[in-house]
Design a protein around this motif. Structure first.
Motif, PDB file in Angstrom:
ATOM      1  N   ASP A   8      39.222  31.212  37.112  1.00 16.50           N
ATOM      2  CA  ASP A   8      40.614  31.026  37.502  1.00 16.50           C
ATOM      3  C   ASP A   8      41.495  30.574  36.341  1.00 16.50           C
ATOM      4  N   PRO A  66      49.090  41.100  47.264  1.00 19.31           N
ATOM      5  CA  PRO A  66      48.880  40.040  46.261  1.00 19.31           C
ATOM      6  C   PRO A  66      49.844  40.216  45.088  1.00 19.31           C
ATOM      7  N   PRO A  67      50.198  39.128  44.422  1.00 21.12           N
ATOM      8  CA  PRO A  67      51.096  39.222  43.267  1.00 21.12           C
ATOM      9  C   PRO A  67      50.475  40.050  42.144  1.00 21.12           C
ATOM     10  N   THR A  82      46.897  39.575  39.921  1.00 15.50           N
ATOM     11  CA  THR A  82      45.899  38.824  40.667  1.00 15.50           C
ATOM     12  C   THR A  82      44.513  39.372  40.358  1.00 15.50           C
ATOM     13  N   VAL A  83      43.562  38.482  40.099  1.00 15.28           N
ATOM     14  CA  VAL A  83      42.190  38.873  39.801  1.00 15.28           C
ATOM     15  C   VAL A  83      41.333  38.542  41.017  1.00 15.28           C
ATOM     16  N   SER A  84      40.601  39.529  41.500  1.00 15.30           N
ATOM     17  CA  SER A  84      39.736  39.337  42.649  1.00 15.30           C
ATOM     18  C   SER A  84      38.593  38.401  42.312  1.00 15.30           C
ATOM     19  N   ARG A  85      38.293  37.471  43.199  1.00 12.54           N
ATOM     20  CA  ARG A  85      37.179  36.550  43.000  1.00 12.54           C
ATOM     21  C   ARG A  85      35.893  37.094  43.622  1.00 12.54           C
TER      22      ARG A  85
END
Length: 139
Positions: free
Chosen positions: A116, A25-26, A29-32
């Motif tokens: 988001d 992932p870039p 990136t924040v995990s959902r």
């Protein structure tokens, strides 16, 4: 579109330069996904910089509904959208900080999730600013 060729994760793919199908992932990136692995699970220490950042983010994301003073009378509400609660309400004054963080993350009632749109650090900053608003309006 339903008959497209699809790659399996172990295959060699020509789509990316490194030839791998599964990419890292870039950065940022924040995990959902829910869980205790949230690096921002605890509020950072209160500071003037945190409150100032919170005010900036609050004015961008929150004032349309909650109003500049947190009274729940923003411009969107004046045009017919449901009225959010006043931050000075005892229920919200007594709520833990994590409550505000979670509402920003997951939404509540008519408010949708901002996960988001607002990074975790900024959710805590907004929470700090909400606390400042509450204190400024206390009688």
């Amino acid at each position: 579109m339903t008959d497209q060729r699809k790659y399996a994760e172990w295959e060699h793919g020509r789509l990316f330069r490194n030839g791998r199908v599964v990419q890292a992932p870039p950065a940022g990136t924040v995990s959902r996904s829910a869980g205790s692995a949230d690096p921002m699970a605890e509020r950072p220490p209160m500071s003037l910089a945190l409150v100032q950042r919170g005010r900036e983010r609050f004015e961008i994301f929150c004032t349309p509904c909650h109003g500049r003073s947190g009274d729940g009378n923003g411009i969107v509400v004046q045009r017919g959208f449901p009225h959010p609660p006043d931050y000075a309400a005892p229920r919200l004054v007594n709520a833990p900080d994590r409550y505000f963080y979670d509402v920003i993350t997951n939404g509540h009632g008519a408010m949708y999730s901002y996960a988001d749109r607002v990074p975790p650090k900024d959710r805590w900053a907004i929470t700090a600013y909400i606390r400042a608003l509450q204190r400024s309006r206390a009688s």
